[in-house]
Design a protein around this motif. Structure first.
Motif, short mmCIF file in Angstrom:
data_model
loop_
_atom_site.label_atom_id
_atom_site.label_comp_id
_atom_site.label_asym_id
_atom_site.label_seq_id
_atom_site.Cartn_x
_atom_site.Cartn_y
_atom_site.Cartn_z
N PHE A 160 -2.23 22.73 38.70
CA PHE A 160 -2.26 23.90 37.94
C PHE A 160 -3.01 25.16 38.78
O PHE A 160 -2.97 26.24 38.22
CB PHE A 160 -3.24 23.78 36.66
N LEU A 161 -3.65 24.84 39.78
CA LEU A 161 -4.38 25.90 40.44
C LEU A 161 -3.85 26.44 41.81
O LEU A 161 -4.49 27.06 42.50
CB LEU A 161 -5.95 25.54 40.39
N ASP A 162 -2.91 25.54 42.39
CA ASP A 162 -2.56 25.91 43.54
C ASP A 162 -1.08 26.12 43.47
O ASP A 162 -0.16 25.11 42.96
CB ASP A 162 -2.63 24.54 44.56
N ARG A 163 -0.43 27.28 43.86
CA ARG A 163 0.71 27.72 44.02
C ARG A 163 1.74 26.77 44.67
O ARG A 163 2.95 26.86 44.31
CB ARG A 163 1.12 29.10 44.27
N TYR A 192 -17.57 12.04 25.22
CA TYR A 192 -18.77 12.65 25.73
C TYR A 192 -18.97 12.66 27.32
O TYR A 192 -19.96 12.86 27.52
CB TYR A 192 -19.96 11.87 25.13
N ASP A 193 -17.76 12.42 28.05
CA ASP A 193 -17.85 12.60 29.37
C ASP A 193 -18.03 14.00 29.81
O ASP A 193 -16.90 14.70 29.72
CB ASP A 193 -16.47 11.87 29.92
N ARG A 194 -19.06 14.12 30.40
CA ARG A 194 -19.45 15.65 30.64
C ARG A 194 -18.63 16.28 31.71
O ARG A 194 -18.02 17.19 31.71
CB ARG A 194 -20.92 15.95 31.08
N GLU A 195 -18.41 15.48 32.92
CA GLU A 195 -17.46 15.79 33.90
C GLU A 195 -16.01 16.00 33.40
O GLU A 195 -15.25 16.74 34.22
CB GLU A 195 -17.61 14.86 35.31
N LEU A 196 -15.54 15.05 32.78
CA LEU A 196 -14.14 15.31 32.20
C LEU A 196 -14.24 16.61 31.26
O LEU A 196 -13.23 17.16 31.33
CB LEU A 196 -13.77 13.99 31.29
N SER A 197 -15.07 16.82 30.52
CA SER A 197 -15.20 17.88 29.82
C SER A 197 -15.28 19.42 30.52
O SER A 197 -14.52 20.23 30.15
CB SER A 197 -16.43 18.19 28.87
N ASN A 198 -16.06 19.12 31.74
CA ASN A 198 -16.10 20.42 32.67
C ASN A 198 -14.69 20.52 33.31
O ASN A 198 -14.29 21.86 33.38
CB ASN A 198 -17.19 20.15 33.58
N LEU A 199 -14.05 19.57 33.73
CA LEU A 199 -12.66 19.61 34.11
C LEU A 199 -11.56 20.49 33.17
O LEU A 199 -10.99 21.30 33.87
CB LEU A 199 -12.18 18.50 34.65
N ILE A 200 -11.59 19.94 32.04
CA ILE A 200 -10.81 20.51 31.23
C ILE A 200 -11.16 21.88 30.88
O ILE A 200 -10.17 22.87 30.72
CB ILE A 200 -10.71 19.73 29.79
N GLY A 201 -12.37 22.26 30.75
CA GLY A 201 -13.04 23.53 30.43
C GLY A 201 -12.41 24.45 31.71
O GLY A 201 -11.92 25.55 31.51
N GLU A 202 -12.57 23.95 32.80
CA GLU A 202 -12.35 24.82 34.18
C GLU A 202 -10.63 25.10 33.96
O GLU A 202 -10.27 26.15 34.41
CB GLU A 202 -12.52 24.05 35.36
N LEU A 203 -10.00 24.12 33.82
CA LEU A 203 -8.48 24.26 33.90
C LEU A 203 -8.05 25.17 32.84
O LEU A 203 -7.01 26.07 32.85
CB LEU A 203 -7.85 22.82 33.86
N SER A 204 -8.76 25.01 31.47
CA SER A 204 -7.98 25.91 30.39
C SER A 204 -8.54 27.22 30.75
O SER A 204 -7.97 28.26 30.35
CB SER A 204 -9.12 25.35 29.10
N THR A 205 -9.70 27.56 31.41
CA THR A 205 -10.08 28.97 31.88
C THR A 205 -9.11 29.57 32.82
O THR A 205 -8.97 30.76 32.67
CB THR A 205 -11.37 28.76 31.90
N ARG A 206 -8.59 28.76 33.72
CA ARG A 206 -8.01 29.28 34.94
C ARG A 206 -6.34 29.30 34.83
O ARG A 206 -5.83 30.01 35.65
CB ARG A 206 -8.73 28.61 36.11
N SER A 207 -6.02 28.57 33.96
CA SER A 207 -4.72 28.23 33.85
C SER A 207 -3.99 28.34 32.63
O SER A 207 -4.46 27.68 31.55
CB SER A 207 -4.18 26.83 34.31
N ASP A 208 -3.03 29.61 32.45
CA ASP A 208 -2.49 29.62 31.15
C ASP A 208 -1.45 28.41 30.82
O ASP A 208 -1.39 28.15 29.69
CB ASP A 208 -1.49 30.91 31.19
N ALA A 209 -0.82 28.01 31.72
CA ALA A 209 0.11 26.81 31.67
C ALA A 209 -0.84 25.73 31.10
O ALA A 209 -0.20 24.98 30.28
CB ALA A 209 0.68 26.57 33.07
#
Length: 292
Positions: A160-163, A192-209
């Motif tokens: 999702f983040l590399d063309r 309640y997996d914080r690292e998993l939540s952080n990954l999903i939050g990062e991808l949701s913020t940076r990738s419209d797809a």
């Protein structure tokens, strides 16, 4: 992750995709919602509208297996979706006090490393539930070369983040959808997996797809299948993959790629192995070859 919000969104999305005609329900008047109404799902599941409404609002606490089975049948869930519903129910009944335990740091056992490294003619790697690649043999590193340019190597971040992902994966849309579906399954198991939540939050913020696919609430489990690659050095190949969970190592799985003997894909794998070996030759030997 909010388990109630997750439950509500999943049930609502599954209800919305079933038409009255598919459920063999009579259609009266104008319908203002896609798919079935809550009352129709309740009738199909053999429960009261009030109880189904409670479930769809995210409260699965105390829901029995028979209730979950009836709900899965009414919503026409496949095996992966049914397992997902059960995982959501387990998380709802576990509660935050127990569910917030810090997960153990995943490590790859030496015996597993030996298996991965011993597969000289097949790309193989071990990943965790966040799609981080924790160990890989040289052929897997050659196949996914660009993925390993970031540490930790994470297939979803790459997709999702590399063309360049659309070049490596000719079927990018399917790869992306499957990856998101796999993360959705993991969220239900580990809300309640914080690292998993952080990954999903990062991808949701940076990738419209990613954000669009995440909103669909589809689920996926990697088992076996085929995947096409377009490698910059050897061209296109279609490989068979098998993914197996590692017993005793919660959240870890091993993935192995292969090709049927005598096929173009098998020839491409051999070429990839030769190319990978040439990239890791001893620099002094390479210099000597050049000077001859």
């Amino acid at each position: 992750m909010d388990n109630r919000a997750e439950v509500s969104a999943f049930l609502t999305s599954r209800r919305a995709r079933i038409t009255p005609e598919q459920a063999r329900m009579p259609v009266y008047g104008q319908r203002r919602v896609p798919g079935l109404r809550r009352g129709e799902v309740a009738m199909l599941a053999g429960m009261s509208v009030e109880y189904y409404t409670r479930l769809e609002r995210g409260n699965l606490t105390g829901a029995s297996d028979s209730v979950l089975d009836a709900l899965a049948q009414a919503l026409r869930l496949d095996d992966t979706e049914r397992d997902h519903l059960y995982a959501l129910a387990r998380a709802a009944n576990t509660g935050p006090s127990r569910g917030r335990r810090r997960p153990k740091q995943a490590t790859v056992r030496p015996s597993v490393l030996r298996i991965v490294e011993g597969l000289h003619d097949q790309p193989a790697y071990v990943r965790n539930n966040r799609m981080d690649i924790l160990a890989a043999n040289p052929l897997a590193r050659a196949l996914h070369g660009e993925v390993f340019e970031r540490e930790p190597a994470n297939t979803c971040r790459f997709v999702f983040l590399d063309r360049r992902a659309t070049r490596l994966y000719p079927d990018w849309e399917r790869v992306a959808r499957d990856g998101v579906g796999a993360l959705r399954v993991e969220v239900a198991k580990n809300p309640y997996d914080r690292e998993l939540s952080n990954l999903i939050g990062e991808l949701s913020t940076r990738s419209d797809a990613f954000r669009t696919l995440w909103g669909a609430h589809d689920v996926h489990v990697f088992t076996e299948g085929t995947k096409r690659f377009h490698h910059p050095a050897v061209g296109e190949m279609e490989l068979v993959h098998e993914s197996l969970a590692l017993p005793g190592d919660e959240g870890l799985s091993i993935t192995v790629y292969s090709a049927d003997p005598g096929t173009p894909a098998a020839d491409a794998l051999k070429l990839l192995a030769s190319w990978a070996a040439s990239q890791h030759r001893d620099p002094a030997a390479s210099q000597a070859d050049t000077e001859r």
